[in-house]
Design a protein around this motif. Structure first.
Motif, PDB file in Angstrom:
ATOM      1  N   ARG A   1      42.160  26.083  12.379  1.00 37.80           N
ATOM      2  CA  ARG A   1      42.200  27.516  12.057  1.00 37.80           C
ATOM      3  C   ARG A   1      43.590  28.105  12.287  1.00 37.80           C
ATOM      4  O   ARG A   1      44.067  28.920  11.498  1.00 37.80           O
TER       5      ARG A   1
ATOM      6  N   ASP B   1      46.362  26.444  12.074  1.00 39.75           N
ATOM      7  CA  ASP B   1      47.210  25.961  10.975  1.00 39.75           C
ATOM      8  C   ASP B   1      46.977  26.755   9.697  1.00 39.75           C
ATOM      9  O   ASP B   1      47.925  27.070   8.958  1.00 39.75           O
ATOM     10  N   GLU B   2      45.727  27.101   9.425  1.00 36.29           N
ATOM     11  CA  GLU B   2      45.412  27.893   8.231  1.00 36.29           C
ATOM     12  C   GLU B   2      46.050  29.271   8.315  1.00 36.29           C
ATOM     13  O   GLU B   2      46.630  29.772   7.346  1.00 36.29           O
ATOM     14  N   LEU B   3      45.925  29.892   9.489  1.00 35.97           N
ATOM     15  CA  LEU B   3      46.518  31.219   9.657  1.00 35.97           C
ATOM     16  C   LEU B   3      48.040  31.167   9.544  1.00 35.97           C
ATOM     17  O   LEU B   3      48.667  32.063   8.971  1.00 35.97           O
ATOM     18  N   THR B   4      48.627  30.097  10.092  1.00 37.35           N
ATOM     19  CA  THR B   4      50.088  29.952   9.991  1.00 37.35           C
ATOM     20  C   THR B   4      50.523  29.802   8.542  1.00 37.35           C
ATOM     21  O   THR B   4      51.504  30.407   8.098  1.00 37.35           O
ATOM     22  N   ARG B   5      49.767  28.982   7.784  1.00 37.01           N
ATOM     23  CA  ARG B   5      50.086  28.812   6.369  1.00 37.01           C
ATOM     24  C   ARG B   5      49.932  30.139   5.614  1.00 37.01           C
ATOM     25  O   ARG B   5      50.787  30.498   4.791  1.00 37.01           O
ATOM     26  N   GLU B   6      48.842  30.864   5.897  1.00 39.76           N
ATOM     27  CA  GLU B   6      48.629  32.153   5.241  1.00 39.76           C
ATOM     28  C   GLU B   6      49.748  33.130   5.582  1.00 39.76           C
ATOM     29  O   GLU B   6      50.185  33.922   4.736  1.00 39.76           O
ATOM     30  N   LYS B   7      50.205  33.074   6.825  1.00 41.35           N
ATOM     31  CA  LYS B   7      51.293  33.961   7.227  1.00 41.35           C
ATOM     32  C   LYS B   7      52.572  33.642   6.455  1.00 41.35           C
ATOM     33  O   LYS B   7      53.279  34.543   5.989  1.00 41.35           O
ATOM     34  N   ARG B   8      52.866  32.326   6.338  1.00 41.52           N
ATOM     35  CA  ARG B   8      54.055  31.936   5.574  1.00 41.52           C
ATOM     36  C   ARG B   8      53.939  32.374   4.128  1.00 41.52           C
ATOM     37  O   ARG B   8      54.903  32.873   3.532  1.00 41.52           O
ATOM     38  N   GLU B   9      52.749  32.186   3.542  1.00 41.20           N
ATOM     39  CA  GLU B   9      52.551  32.572   2.143  1.00 41.20           C
ATOM     40  C   GLU B   9      52.673  34.086   1.973  1.00 41.20           C
ATOM     41  O   GLU B   9      53.241  34.560   0.989  1.00 41.20           O
ATOM     42  N   ALA B  10      52.131  34.832   2.934  1.00 44.77           N
ATOM     43  CA  ALA B  10      52.228  36.289   2.860  1.00 44.77           C
ATOM     44  C   ALA B  10      53.678  36.742   2.979  1.00 44.77           C
ATOM     45  O   ALA B  10      54.127  37.650   2.260  1.00 44.77           O
TER      46      ALA B  10
END
Length: 662
Positions: free
Chosen positions: A201, A203-212
């Protein structure tokens, strides 16, 4: 490049306790033996989590600098506390002597602004990078806020003190909740699985943050491009009703808005993790281009070295930024460095032959033709480039207008042929058709061509419309010149039609030669049809050469030996005006010359300076609108259509270059 600065420690360990801030320090000393000052900039992969003071600065020779990094107080422990991946980068760059001396005389705020510009320039790519890792641990020295004890607290559970149940209902153990323990291996597996899910979870949030962050940076860049383009477009916009002062105010406001948008885009990009060095260069180049174009979006800004510096750095980092090349070329052009501008546009075309650069270079060559000797070659290339820009983008009004202007310049300075005027007329007409809004400059150029093609009525209308859109273009003076030329020709015909003029006519036409037996008899002027008259020959005498009206831009063009305007008469004493094209190098015809014209082209001239005023309004005010109305003959190819006093006309024009072939 090696740096004389060594930043310590190599890793920052933050003790984390709830509701308590944690601070660490980075320290360095300038040990340079060459007495060089260094500037530094601190960046982090998680700028929203940390506070850094200062994040830019200078380390003077033999001096120490301490940078404080603070982790603010938190109400909850961070989810990545045990696996913190935050990093810091300390970028270090030696200062040139001149820059170091300049900084010494500045205040702290001025130093910060100057260093910010330095780190935004292309020099930043040479910086030495020190990487600092981060970690977090629980801070046991801080207990947090104590909780009040209950009156009868429940004792903590301890496996060793839990009594075993005897099965009797009245024993204390009977009221003790039974605790079912999982076997040790199962419990460990459960905890391990929970850790894996939690990490997934995170890692998912980190990826979403980078994408945002990447999406936000892209949006900020698009908004900056919009504001920068809008500000830059004001350079070519019409003068508003408030005059030059209002124009300057508008441009300043638009430039400030554009620069603010660029700064927002730069801040957004700082929060994005760039994957590769190539991506980093591309992002930096685009930001430099936007800042350079925004700086150049005013008259004084276009002349500034700051705009040239940013744009030059942008194309050096990313040569594919075509608009950066074009803006840089326009900056050189604005300050009179025409050859530099020429090389800049040519460099852009080496990367991509695009319509905008072709149009700019075509315009520049026309400007160069006024200063260099090879006028014919430059204007021929200008036409060729303008044609190519139109082929690449037929929907651009600027491209069509550029082609029209190229043909007009070629006509005035080289060919003097009516064909170039017709081509210019068609190009300007198409420019008006595809334009999103009416462009006053296009109307002025189109009206000029129409006036030279003996279309004064439409020319007067276009000059008036152009003046209403932009009074600064001087369209009223050009309109006055057209009307003066038309009315003078009409007055000459009217004067010669009077009793005194008829006597002069009779003496002039009396010696018109009689056609030889078997030859095609001349056609009377009164028998000509409007437009083309194939298989027709007329024989006329020059009665008077119509004097040109000096001083005006339109009639100024007519002084280039490209046209002659005459009043002629045939044997029946019928009067008409006559325009001869492509007569460069021929003597000016005077009264008494005999002209034999084949396949003449007849047009009707109708014009009035009050074309837009209804007749009823003129009558109501008691005014009578002047109107010029007469017939006019056009001879566009004198070498094949005209004989003067029985001799063949030999053109003084050079052979048309192959690049100008239709």
């Amino acid at each position: 490049m090696e740096s004389a600065l060594k930043w310590e420690p190599a890793a920052l360990n933050f003790g984390v306790a709830l509701n308590k801030a944690s601070m660490q320090q980075l320290r360095t000393r300038n040990t340079s033996s060459s007495n060089v000052a260094y500037t530094f900039k601190v960046k982090t992969t998680n700028p929203k989590r940390y506070s850094v003071r200062p994040n830019v600065g200078v380390v003077w020779p033999s001096k120490d600098v301490t940078v404080t990094v603070q982790l603010p107080a938190m109400k909850e422990y961070p989810s990545d506390m045990n696996k913190c991946k935050d990093k810091f980068q300390v970028l270090t760059l030696p200062l040139k002597y001149e820059m170091a001396e300049k900084l010494k005389s500045m205040s702290a705020d001025q130093q910060r602004n100057e260093l910010t510009d330095l780190w935004a320039s292309s020099d930043a790519k040479d910086a030495v990078v020190d990487k600092i890792r981060c970690s977090m641990t629980f801070d046991s020295s801080f207990r947090g806020v104590p909780i009040e004890e209950e009156e009868h607290p429940i004792p903590p559970y301890s496996p060793e003190t839990v009594p075993q149940a005897t099965g009797e209902a009245n024993t204390p153990a009977a009221h003790t909740p039974s605790l079912t323990s999982e076997p040790e291996p199962a419990r460990c597996a459960s905890v391990a699985g929970a850790d894996v899910d939690l990490q997934r979870r995170v890692d998912e949030l980190t990826r979403e943050k980078r994408e945002a962050a990447a999406a936000m940076a892209k949006l900020k860049s698009q908004l900056a491009q919009r504001d920068v383009d809008a500000a830059y477009a004001l350079l070519d916009d019409v003068i508003p009703a408030g005059g030059e002062e209002e124009r300057t105010t508008r441009m300043a406001l638009a430039r400030d808005r554009a620069l603010a948008a660029v700064e927002a885009a730069e801040a957004a990009e700082d929060e994005v993790e760039v994957a590769t060095k190539t991506d980093r260069r591309s992002v930096q180049a685009r930001l430099l281009y936007l800042r350079g174009k925004a700086t150049a979006s005013s008259d004084e800004g276009r002349l500034s070295t700051s705009a040239e510096r940013h744009l030059s750095a942008a194309v050096k980092l990313d040569p594919s930024l075509l608009d950066a090349w074009n803006c840089l070329g326009e900056c050189f052009w604005a300050r009179g460095a025409l050859e530099l501008a020429r090389h800049t546009f040519q460099a852009a075309l080496e990367h991509d032959r695009n319509a905008a650069t072709l149009r700019h270079l075509s315009m520049l060559l026309r400007a160069l033709s006024q200063h260099e000797g090879a006028v014919e070659t430059l204007l021929a290339e200008s036409v060729s480039l303008a044609k190519e820009s139109v082929r690449l983008d037929t929907s651009s009004a600027k491209n069509w207008a550029g082609l029209g202007a190229a043909h007009l310049s070629l006509h005035v300075h080289v060919s003097s042929e009516a064909e170039d005027l017709h081509l210019a007329h068609r190009a300007f007409k198409q420019a008006v058709k595809v334009a999103e809004r009416v462009d006053a400059t296009i109307l002025v150029n189109h009206a000029t061509v129409l006036a030279m093609l003996d279309g004064p009525g439409e020319a007067l209308r276009l000059f008036t419309t152009a003046h209403d859109l932009d009074p600064s273009l001087g369209a009223l003076h050009k309109r006055a010149d057209v009307w003066a030329a038309v009315s003078r020709c009409g007055e000459a015909i009217n004067l010669l039609s009077g009793s005194k003029g008829l006597k002069r006519l009779s003496s002039l036409v009396a010696d018109l030669p009689v056609p030889l037996p078997g030859a095609l008899p001349p056609t009377p002027l009164s028998s000509l049809a409007q437009g083309e008259n194939p298989d027709t020959v007329i024989l006329v005498k020059v009665v008077v050469a119509v004097p040109l009206v000096g001083g005006g831009p339109v009639t100024g063009l007519r002084h280039h030996a490209a046209h002659q305007t005459l009043v002629v008469a045939d044997a029946t004493e019928q009067l008409m005006a006559l325009t001869l094209y492509a007569v460069r190098g021929l003597p000016v015809l005077e009264a008494g010359a005999t002209l034999e014209i084949r396949e003449p082209f007849l047009v009707r001239i109708e014009a009035s300076p009050f074309w837009q005023e209804p007749a009823s309004d003129a009558t109501a005010t008691g005014a009578k609108a002047p109107v010029a109305g007469y017939n006019l003959l056009r001879v566009e190819r004198p070498t094949t259509q005209l004989r003067i006093d029985g001799g063949v006309v030999r053109s003084a024009l050079r052979t048309r270059p192959n690049s100008l072939a239709r």
